[in-house]
Scaffold this motif. Structure first.
Motif, mmCIF file in Angstrom:
data_model
loop_
_atom_site.group_PDB
_atom_site.id
_atom_site.type_symbol
_atom_site.label_atom_id
_atom_site.label_comp_id
_atom_site.label_asym_id
_atom_site.label_seq_id
_atom_site.Cartn_x
_atom_site.Cartn_y
_atom_site.Cartn_z
ATOM 1 N N ALA A 113 0.820 -1.208 0.000
ATOM 2 C CA ALA A 113 0.000 0.000 0.000
ATOM 3 C C ALA A 113 0.857 1.263 0.000
ATOM 4 C CB ALA A 113 -0.924 -0.008 1.215
ATOM 5 N N LEU A 114 1.983 1.219 0.680
ATOM 6 C CA LEU A 114 2.886 2.376 0.684
ATOM 7 C C LEU A 114 3.422 2.642 -0.711
ATOM 8 C CD1 LEU A 114 4.842 1.670 3.996
ATOM 9 C CD2 LEU A 114 3.198 3.525 3.612
ATOM 10 N N GLN A 115 3.795 1.572 -1.437
ATOM 11 C CA GLN A 115 4.292 1.754 -2.802
ATOM 12 C C GLN A 115 3.184 2.292 -3.710
ATOM 13 O OE1 GLN A 115 7.587 1.412 -3.135
ATOM 14 N NE2 GLN A 115 7.437 0.887 -0.965
ATOM 15 N N GLN A 116 1.965 1.793 -3.520
ATOM 16 C CA GLN A 116 0.846 2.266 -4.324
ATOM 17 C C GLN A 116 0.546 3.733 -4.040
ATOM 18 O OE1 GLN A 116 -2.791 0.110 -3.711
ATOM 19 N NE2 GLN A 116 -3.762 0.941 -5.540
ATOM 20 N N HIS A 117 0.682 4.122 -2.783
ATOM 21 C CA HIS A 117 0.431 5.522 -2.425
ATOM 22 C C HIS A 117 1.406 6.444 -3.149
ATOM 23 C CE1 HIS A 117 -0.897 8.846 0.183
ATOM 24 N NE2 HIS A 117 0.366 9.221 0.113
ATOM 25 N N ARG A 131 7.178 16.152 1.982
ATOM 26 C CA ARG A 131 7.731 15.462 3.153
ATOM 27 C C ARG A 131 6.672 15.346 4.256
ATOM 28 N NH1 ARG A 131 13.061 17.635 6.533
ATOM 29 N NH2 ARG A 131 13.721 15.613 7.398
ATOM 30 N N THR A 132 5.986 16.446 4.538
ATOM 31 C CA THR A 132 4.946 16.436 5.569
ATOM 32 C C THR A 132 3.803 15.502 5.191
ATOM 33 O OG1 THR A 132 5.492 18.699 6.231
ATOM 34 C CG2 THR A 132 3.312 17.880 6.833
ATOM 35 N N ALA A 133 3.378 15.552 3.935
ATOM 36 C CA ALA A 133 2.271 14.703 3.487
ATOM 37 C C ALA A 133 2.640 13.223 3.545
ATOM 38 C CB ALA A 133 1.870 15.093 2.064
ATOM 39 N N MET A 134 3.878 12.887 3.173
ATOM 40 C CA MET A 134 4.284 11.480 3.170
ATOM 41 C C MET A 134 4.451 10.945 4.589
ATOM 42 S SD MET A 134 4.299 10.021 0.291
ATOM 43 C CE MET A 134 5.131 8.567 0.931
ATOM 44 N N ARG A 135 4.899 11.771 5.488
ATOM 45 C CA ARG A 135 4.988 11.338 6.883
ATOM 46 C C ARG A 135 3.599 10.984 7.417
ATOM 47 N NH1 ARG A 135 8.924 15.806 9.796
ATOM 48 N NH2 ARG A 135 10.947 14.908 9.233
ATOM 49 N N ALA A 136 2.638 11.853 7.156
ATOM 50 C CA ALA A 136 1.271 11.597 7.618
ATOM 51 C C ALA A 136 0.701 10.344 6.966
ATOM 52 C CB ALA A 136 0.397 12.805 7.320
ATOM 53 N N ALA A 137 0.976 10.167 5.671
ATOM 54 C CA ALA A 137 0.459 8.996 4.960
ATOM 55 C C ALA A 137 1.052 7.709 5.503
ATOM 56 C CB ALA A 137 0.753 9.131 3.468
ATOM 57 N N PHE A 138 2.320 7.726 5.867
ATOM 58 C CA PHE A 138 2.948 6.526 6.412
ATOM 59 C C PHE A 138 2.230 6.074 7.681
ATOM 60 C CE2 PHE A 138 5.998 4.637 9.409
ATOM 61 C CZ PHE A 138 6.312 3.478 8.700
ATOM 62 N N HIS A 139 2.015 7.003 8.600
ATOM 63 C CA HIS A 139 1.323 6.654 9.834
ATOM 64 C C HIS A 139 -0.090 6.138 9.542
ATOM 65 C CE1 HIS A 139 4.427 8.269 12.411
ATOM 66 N NE2 HIS A 139 4.321 9.483 11.901
ATOM 67 N N GLN A 140 -0.801 6.857 8.685
ATOM 68 C CA GLN A 140 -2.198 6.509 8.410
ATOM 69 C C GLN A 140 -2.314 5.139 7.744
ATOM 70 O OE1 GLN A 140 -4.132 8.816 5.320
ATOM 71 N NE2 GLN A 140 -6.072 8.777 6.443
ATOM 72 N N ILE A 141 -1.474 4.869 6.757
ATOM 73 C CA ILE A 141 -1.561 3.604 6.018
ATOM 74 C C ILE A 141 -1.195 2.430 6.920
ATOM 75 C CG2 ILE A 141 -0.478 2.262 4.164
ATOM 76 C CD1 ILE A 141 -0.352 4.943 2.594
ATOM 77 N N ALA A 142 -0.079 2.540 7.632
ATOM 78 C CA ALA A 142 0.359 1.425 8.467
ATOM 79 C C ALA A 142 -0.638 1.144 9.588
ATOM 80 C CB ALA A 142 1.741 1.716 9.039
ATOM 81 N N ALA A 144 8.567 11.628 -4.434
ATOM 82 C CA ALA A 144 8.991 11.007 -3.182
ATOM 83 C C ALA A 144 9.478 9.600 -3.486
ATOM 84 C CB ALA A 144 7.849 10.954 -2.174
ATOM 85 N N VAL A 145 10.393 9.128 -2.666
ATOM 86 C CA VAL A 145 10.823 7.733 -2.688
ATOM 87 C C VAL A 145 10.595 7.180 -1.286
ATOM 88 C CG1 VAL A 145 12.789 6.159 -2.855
ATOM 89 C CG2 VAL A 145 12.535 8.020 -4.511
ATOM 90 N N LEU A 146 9.861 6.069 -1.214
ATOM 91 C CA LEU A 146 9.653 5.383 0.057
ATOM 92 C C LEU A 146 10.023 3.924 -0.150
ATOM 93 C CD1 LEU A 146 8.762 5.216 2.969
ATOM 94 C CD2 LEU A 146 6.394 5.055 2.214
ATOM 95 N N THR A 147 11.124 3.518 0.446
ATOM 96 C CA THR A 147 11.635 2.162 0.268
ATOM 97 C C THR A 147 11.726 1.461 1.611
ATOM 98 O OG1 THR A 147 12.948 2.871 -1.636
ATOM 99 C CG2 THR A 147 13.545 0.769 -0.621
#
Length: 410
Positions: free
Chosen positions: A231-235, A280-291, A246-249
């Motif tokens: 889901a993180l990769q899809q986001h 950066r701010t949006a991806m941090r929030a998305a990480f918490h929300q998705i996980a 953004a890169v999230l690995t």
């Protein structure tokens, strides 16, 4: 600013005069690499190279870094003390085992200068010697920043928090970083974002352990963790603008102890890279929300966290243009190349550039007879450089200082 900018001093020749000492210092540092915020041997070598010069030395309290201040003999046009410019060189190595086979290879097990910080320190010391020899001609102040802890240890931030930049507050700041994958002597850079922010993301997904043959009696966190990674990769692919990427690995996935046991938890770790504070701010929030959301949907709990890394390395357009325009004046036969896009690596010089307008550029050091495209890159156990190019690095440091003190960025 003119693209035919000329320097008052022949810094190319002066850089060449400094080369033998710069190479000797680089090799001495290379042979005894040190990792982290505390690099006493490297600091000792750098200070020895500056001994006897008209410099004010101020040590960092929280690291073995230091600044050396050169106050010029002429009054500049920006006030009674003239302008102030900062030049930075980092000093720390990486926790790697060297495999170059060089006669001056690392003698410290598990440590290597695989990112060129030995060259950065040596070039900065060479520039300090050259500028000190012309102290009476300088119309302001030069701050030489010798900084450890760049490789993930926030050394620049520590030195700033120690108040070292307030002793002689710079109005501009510059740094060079070698690149074995660029032709020898070329400068490479760009205006705006040069390198990414570097956050670390962490999550622990807690379920209910049990027998692998009876998963219905457990709450298996492994497929839940897999769903989170997907889901993180899809986001990133569907929600992050391609113009502000953004890169999230996810680089670590730890779970389980046996083939027939469903573990009670899974630990994930990875890196988040962005090129703007908004993303950066949006991806941090998305990480918490998705996980947390996916874990909850499957009856698990996700404890999430983010270790804040370096900010985006943001080059001031005026400072970048100054580096570009000086590139052909400092012994570089290849001049300047503009990067078409930022790199997603990170740099803690970003802390300095967050407070002070300035720029960083890469200096190509591909060894003679090698193909820059296939050379061992930075952070490789076989990375090597063309040492002769360090004369060009010395010249660039000096030319930047001279020009800024006399003319500023405009």
């Amino acid at each position: 600013m003119s693209t035919t900018l000329a320097t008052r001093t022949d810094w190319s020749a002066i850089g060449a005069e400094q080369l033998a000492d710069v190479i000797a210092l680089r090799r001495a540092i290379h042979a005894e690499p040190e990792v982290g915020l505390h690099c006493p041997l490297t600091t000792q070598k750098a200070k020895a190279a500056l001994a006897g010069l008209p410099l004010e030395i101020h040590d960092s309290r929280s690291t073995t870094g230091f600044i050396a201040i050169l106050r010029g003999g002429r009054t500049g046009g920006a006030g009674s003390n003239g302008r102030t410019v900062l030049l930075r060189g980092d000093m720390d190595a990486l926790p790697m085992t060297e495999e170059t086979g060089l006669p001056f290879a690392s003698t410290i097990p598990g440590a290597m200068h695989a990112c060129g910080h030995d060259a950065h320190t040596a070039m900065l010391a060479g520039a300090a010697r050259a500028l000190c020899a012309r102290r009476e001609e300088l119309s302001g102040t030069v701050v030489f920043m010798f900084q450890p802890g760049e490789e993930g240890h926030h050394g620049a931030r520590h030195m700033i928090e120690d108040g070292l930049l307030d002793i002689a507050r710079p109005e501009a700041a510059f740094a060079l970083h070698i690149s074995p994958n660029a032709p020898a002597g070329i400068f490479v850079g760009r205006e705006g974002a040069l390198l990414a922010s570097t956050d670390t993301v962490l999550a622990t997904i807690r379920g209910k352990g049990g027998h692998a043959a009876m998963p219905h009696e457990a709450i298996d966190p492994i497929p839940v963790a897999c769903a989170i990674v997907a889901a993180l990769q899809q986001h990133v692919a569907r929600r992050v603008p391609v113009a502000d990427p953004a890169v999230l690995t996810i680089t670590q996935f730890h779970a389980g102890s046996s083939h027939n046991i469903i573990p009670g938890e899974v630990k994930l770790m990875g890196t988040l890279r962005t090129l703007s504070e908004d993303t950066r701010t949006a991806m941090r929030a998305a990480f918490h929300q998705i996980a947390q959301g996916i874990a909850a949907a499957h009856g698990c709990v996700a404890d999430t966290g983010i270790d804040e890394g370096y900010p985006v390395t943001m080059n001031d357009p005026r400072a970048t243009r100054l580096m570009r325009d000086l590139s052909t004046q400092v012994g570089s036969q290849r001049g300047w190349s503009t990067m078409p896009a930022p790199m997603m690596g990170g740099e803690d010089f970003s802390y300095v550039l967050r407070d002070v307008p300035g720029a960083m550029a890469f200096l190509g050091v591909a060894a003679p007879g090698t193909d820059p495209r296939t050379n061992p890159p930075l952070h490789n156990t076989r990375m090597t450089i063309d040492e002769d190019v360090m004369a060009t690095g010395v010249a660039m440091h000096c030319a930047l200082a001279e020009h800024f003190l006399e003319h500023g960025l405009d």
